[in-house]
Design a protein around this motif. Sequence first.
Motif, PDB file in Angstrom:
ATOM      1  N   TRP A  19      -8.344 -47.716 -52.579  1.00 46.72           N
ATOM      2  CA  TRP A  19      -7.493 -48.564 -51.747  1.00 46.72           C
ATOM      3  C   TRP A  19      -6.177 -48.916 -52.444  1.00 46.72           C
ATOM      4  CZ3 TRP A  19      -7.518 -48.918 -46.834  1.00 46.72           C
ATOM      5  CH2 TRP A  19      -8.699 -48.782 -46.115  1.00 46.72           C
ATOM      6  N   ILE A  20      -6.242 -49.226 -53.729  1.00 49.70           N
ATOM      7  CA  ILE A  20      -5.022 -49.574 -54.467  1.00 49.70           C
ATOM      8  C   ILE A  20      -4.075 -48.380 -54.542  1.00 49.70           C
ATOM      9  CG2 ILE A  20      -4.138 -50.178 -56.759  1.00 49.70           C
ATOM     10  CD1 ILE A  20      -6.621 -52.025 -57.008  1.00 49.70           C
ATOM     11  N   VAL A  21      -4.601 -47.196 -54.822  1.00 47.44           N
ATOM     12  CA  VAL A  21      -3.771 -45.991 -54.882  1.00 47.44           C
ATOM     13  C   VAL A  21      -3.180 -45.687 -53.510  1.00 47.44           C
ATOM     14  CG1 VAL A  21      -3.866 -43.477 -55.206  1.00 47.44           C
ATOM     15  CG2 VAL A  21      -4.935 -44.987 -56.875  1.00 47.44           C
ATOM     16  N   LEU A  22      -3.963 -45.819 -52.460  1.00 41.08           N
ATOM     17  CA  LEU A  22      -3.474 -45.557 -51.111  1.00 41.08           C
ATOM     18  C   LEU A  22      -2.355 -46.516 -50.727  1.00 41.08           C
ATOM     19  CD1 LEU A  22      -3.829 -43.964 -48.459  1.00 41.08           C
ATOM     20  CD2 LEU A  22      -5.428 -45.738 -47.749  1.00 41.08           C
ATOM     21  N   ILE A  23      -2.529 -47.780 -50.986  1.00 35.05           N
ATOM     22  CA  ILE A  23      -1.506 -48.771 -50.657  1.00 35.05           C
ATOM     23  C   ILE A  23      -0.256 -48.554 -51.505  1.00 35.05           C
ATOM     24  CG2 ILE A  23      -0.968 -51.234 -50.753  1.00 35.05           C
ATOM     25  CD1 ILE A  23      -3.892 -51.720 -49.853  1.00 35.05           C
TER      26      ILE A  23
END
Length: 72
Positions: A19-23
């Motif tokens: 999620w952090i990488v995607l955001i």
Amino acid sequence: MHFYDGHFGGMHLIWWIIWIVLIAWIFFIPADIPYQKTKKENPLDILKKRFAEGFISKEEFEESKKTLNSDN
């Protein structure tokens, strides 16, 4: 079997990382994306465009063109 016995689960950590990488990818994507064909105009192209649109006269165009060519 205790899934949440006070330890931070491995799969839970992986989902947070995803999620952090995607955001981060969505918000911090570079402006110049590789393989995207965008032509960057040089000053002479801009000058020609302004002359064609009638913003400057022929005399101003010639004088500006001479100035641009002398800088090179």
